[in-house]
Design a protein around this motif. Structure first.
Motif, PDB file in Angstrom:
ATOM      1  N   ILE A  11      48.076 -59.066  29.777  1.00  0.00           N
ATOM      2  CA  ILE A  11      48.147 -58.936  31.231  1.00  0.00           C
ATOM      3  C   ILE A  11      49.603 -58.646  31.572  1.00  0.00           C
ATOM      4  N   VAL A  12      49.853 -57.477  32.155  1.00  0.00           N
ATOM      5  CA  VAL A  12      51.213 -57.033  32.443  1.00  0.00           C
ATOM      6  C   VAL A  12      51.424 -56.958  33.948  1.00  0.00           C
ATOM      7  N   MET A  13      52.435 -57.653  34.431  1.00  0.00           N
ATOM      8  CA  MET A  13      52.775 -57.617  35.847  1.00  0.00           C
ATOM      9  C   MET A  13      54.143 -56.982  36.030  1.00  0.00           C
ATOM     10  N   LEU A  14      54.195 -55.905  36.812  1.00  0.00           N
ATOM     11  CA  LEU A  14      55.465 -55.272  37.134  1.00  0.00           C
ATOM     12  C   LEU A  14      56.046 -55.960  38.366  1.00  0.00           C
ATOM     13  N   MET A  15      57.261 -56.455  38.226  1.00  0.00           N
ATOM     14  CA  MET A  15      57.902 -57.242  39.281  1.00  0.00           C
ATOM     15  C   MET A  15      59.257 -56.633  39.657  1.00  0.00           C
ATOM     16  N   PRO A  16      59.644 -56.751  40.934  1.00  0.00           N
ATOM     17  CA  PRO A  16      60.992 -56.307  41.317  1.00  0.00           C
ATOM     18  C   PRO A  16      62.054 -57.207  40.682  1.00  0.00           C
ATOM     19  N   LYS A  17      63.155 -56.641  40.289  1.00  0.00           N
ATOM     20  CA  LYS A  17      64.258 -57.438  39.754  1.00  0.00           C
ATOM     21  C   LYS A  17      64.683 -58.481  40.785  1.00  0.00           C
ATOM     22  N   HIS A  76      25.656 -53.323  33.290  1.00  0.00           N
ATOM     23  CA  HIS A  76      25.206 -51.952  33.065  1.00  0.00           C
ATOM     24  C   HIS A  76      25.481 -51.609  31.605  1.00  0.00           C
ATOM     25  N   ASN A  77      24.582 -50.867  31.012  1.00  0.00           N
ATOM     26  CA  ASN A  77      24.570 -50.710  29.560  1.00  0.00           C
ATOM     27  C   ASN A  77      25.319 -49.477  29.069  1.00  0.00           C
ATOM     28  N   ALA A  78      26.340 -49.031  29.796  1.00  0.00           N
ATOM     29  CA  ALA A  78      27.122 -47.896  29.342  1.00  0.00           C
ATOM     30  C   ALA A  78      27.823 -48.231  28.039  1.00  0.00           C
ATOM     31  N   LEU A  79      27.830 -47.281  27.122  1.00  0.00           N
ATOM     32  CA  LEU A  79      28.522 -47.496  25.852  1.00  0.00           C
ATOM     33  C   LEU A  79      30.020 -47.328  26.002  1.00  0.00           C
ATOM     34  N   ASN A  80      30.434 -46.575  27.021  1.00  0.00           N
ATOM     35  CA  ASN A  80      31.856 -46.330  27.244  1.00  0.00           C
ATOM     36  C   ASN A  80      32.207 -46.574  28.705  1.00  0.00           C
ATOM     37  N   LEU A  81      33.405 -47.083  28.926  1.00  0.00           N
ATOM     38  CA  LEU A  81      33.912 -47.247  30.284  1.00  0.00           C
ATOM     39  C   LEU A  81      34.639 -45.963  30.653  1.00  0.00           C
ATOM     40  N   PRO A  82      34.203 -45.288  31.720  1.00  0.00           N
ATOM     41  CA  PRO A  82      34.758 -43.970  32.058  1.00  0.00           C
ATOM     42  C   PRO A  82      36.275 -43.959  32.236  1.00  0.00           C
ATOM     43  N   VAL A  83      36.855 -42.812  31.893  1.00  0.00           N
ATOM     44  CA  VAL A  83      38.288 -42.579  32.110  1.00  0.00           C
ATOM     45  C   VAL A  83      38.472 -42.054  33.529  1.00  0.00           C
ATOM     46  N   ILE A  84      39.343 -42.718  34.291  1.00  0.00           N
ATOM     47  CA  ILE A  84      39.620 -42.298  35.662  1.00  0.00           C
ATOM     48  C   ILE A  84      40.881 -41.445  35.712  1.00  0.00           C
ATOM     49  N   THR A  85      41.917 -41.856  34.979  1.00  0.00           N
ATOM     50  CA  THR A  85      43.183 -41.114  34.944  1.00  0.00           C
ATOM     51  C   THR A  85      43.673 -40.979  33.505  1.00  0.00           C
ATOM     52  N   GLU A  86      43.950 -39.750  33.101  1.00  0.00           N
ATOM     53  CA  GLU A  86      44.527 -39.495  31.774  1.00  0.00           C
ATOM     54  C   GLU A  86      46.053 -39.663  31.849  1.00  0.00           C
ATOM     55  N   ASN A  87      46.653 -39.972  30.725  1.00  0.00           N
ATOM     56  CA  ASN A  87      48.109 -39.953  30.581  1.00  0.00           C
ATOM     57  C   ASN A  87      48.854 -40.795  31.622  1.00  0.00           C
ATOM     58  N   VAL A  88      48.461 -42.049  31.741  1.00  0.00           N
ATOM     59  CA  VAL A  88      49.237 -42.973  32.563  1.00  0.00           C
ATOM     60  C   VAL A  88      50.620 -43.111  31.928  1.00  0.00           C
ATOM     61  N   SER A  89      51.659 -43.168  32.735  1.00  0.00           N
ATOM     62  CA  SER A  89      53.016 -43.284  32.202  1.00  0.00           C
ATOM     63  C   SER A  89      53.185 -44.564  31.400  1.00  0.00           C
ATOM     64  N   GLU A  90      54.052 -44.506  30.396  1.00  0.00           N
ATOM     65  CA  GLU A  90      54.429 -45.724  29.697  1.00  0.00           C
ATOM     66  C   GLU A  90      55.236 -46.592  30.662  1.00  0.00           C
ATOM     67  N   LEU A  91      55.268 -47.888  30.406  1.00  0.00           N
ATOM     68  CA  LEU A  91      55.988 -48.803  31.281  1.00  0.00           C
ATOM     69  C   LEU A  91      57.468 -48.450  31.328  1.00  0.00           C
ATOM     70  N   PRO A  92      58.091 -48.589  32.503  1.00  0.00           N
ATOM     71  CA  PRO A  92      59.529 -48.315  32.582  1.00  0.00           C
ATOM     72  C   PRO A  92      60.325 -49.362  31.822  1.00  0.00           C
ATOM     73  N   LYS A  93      61.563 -49.043  31.504  1.00  0.00           N
ATOM     74  CA  LYS A  93      62.423 -49.988  30.814  1.00  0.00           C
ATOM     75  C   LYS A  93      62.912 -51.043  31.797  1.00  0.00           C
ATOM     76  N   GLY A  94      62.861 -52.298  31.354  1.00  0.00           N
ATOM     77  CA  GLY A  94      63.297 -53.385  32.216  1.00  0.00           C
ATOM     78  C   GLY A  94      63.413 -54.676  31.438  1.00  0.00           C
ATOM     79  N   GLY A  95      63.669 -55.759  32.148  1.00  0.00           N
ATOM     80  CA  GLY A  95      63.818 -57.048  31.509  1.00  0.00           C
ATOM     81  C   GLY A  95      62.521 -57.834  31.492  1.00  0.00           C
ATOM     82  N   THR A  96      62.388 -58.762  30.535  1.00  0.00           N
ATOM     83  CA  THR A  96      61.232 -59.644  30.435  1.00  0.00           C
ATOM     84  C   THR A  96      61.715 -61.087  30.316  1.00  0.00           C
TER      85      THR A  96
END
Length: 224
Positions: free
Chosen positions: A94-100, A26-46
């Protein structure tokens, strides 16, 4: 000879980019916004002890839950259909949130994947289950979390932490239908290969056009 090679690259590269992005169904110039202001990732280990954030990156966000081995085939599908196609783009991750506590199992699965693929764009963030639930809630999506703190659905979050998808106003050329989609089922390979890759192309094209426009404006100012 070197000048000829440079000229050929300058001519072929823009054309190749145009053809690539024009493949979107589909030739849309923009991909629609579904949700504004998604939270930043929580603090954790990598795994590499380096911080990971959404701001400033095009992110594919997922939740693999308490048993990555159970979803190992899905991880390989994501890598083949998504990561392999877009790993060369700047600021893509690609970010995967995983349980500790899942660190060792993740390392085992990724060690298998590393043998056959470049996994440098994969980031794993290990946090408490309640942090996973809180972040998932900020996406405001219709797909619920599983009992094991995971889901097969992936989500596209842009550089300004906005969830992107299909808002029910975009017509798919193939089906002729207007479709709402806030997440993409990674268990269904066809959905990754067709719908998600198509929408990522639109978002990348959107940023590319914006960058081109900004560069043109800078050029006008210099001339003035």
């Amino acid at each position: 000879m070197k000048k000829k090679i440079v000229l050929i690259i300058l001519l072929v590269l823009p054309l190749s980019c145009y053809i690539y992005f024009a493949l979107a169904k589909h030739n849309a110039l923009n991909l629609p916004v579904i949700t504004e202001n998604v939270s930043e990732l929580p603090k954790g280990g990598t795994l590499d002890n380096k911080p990971v954030s959404l701001q400033g990156s095009i992110s594919i966000v997922g939740f693999l839950g308490n048993d990555i081995t159970k979803k190992k085939e899905t991880v390989f599908n994501i890598n083949e259909k998504i990561n392999n196609k877009y790993k060369g783009f700047t600021d893509f991750q690609i970010v995967m949130l995983m349980p500790k506590g899942e660190e060792q199992e993740v390392e085992k699965v990724m060690a298998e994947l590393k043998v056959m693929a470049d996994i440098s764009n994969w980031r794993f963030l290990f946090v408490e289950p309640n942090q996973i639930a809180e972040f998932h809630s900020s996406l405001k999506v219709k797909e619920p979390m599983d009992a094991d703190n995971g889901t097969y659905y992936l989500f596209i979050v842009d550089k300004n932490r906005k969830l992107r998808g299909r808002d029910g106003k975009m017509k798919d050329k193939k089906t002729g239908k207007y479709e709402f989609k806030d997440g993409y089922n990674s268990f269904i390979v066809a959905e990754l290969h067709n719908e998600m890759t198509d929408d990522i192309k639109i978002l990348l094209r959107e940023y590319r056009l914006a960058l081109k426009k900004n560069n043109n404006l800078k050029g006008v100012k210099r001339e003035i």
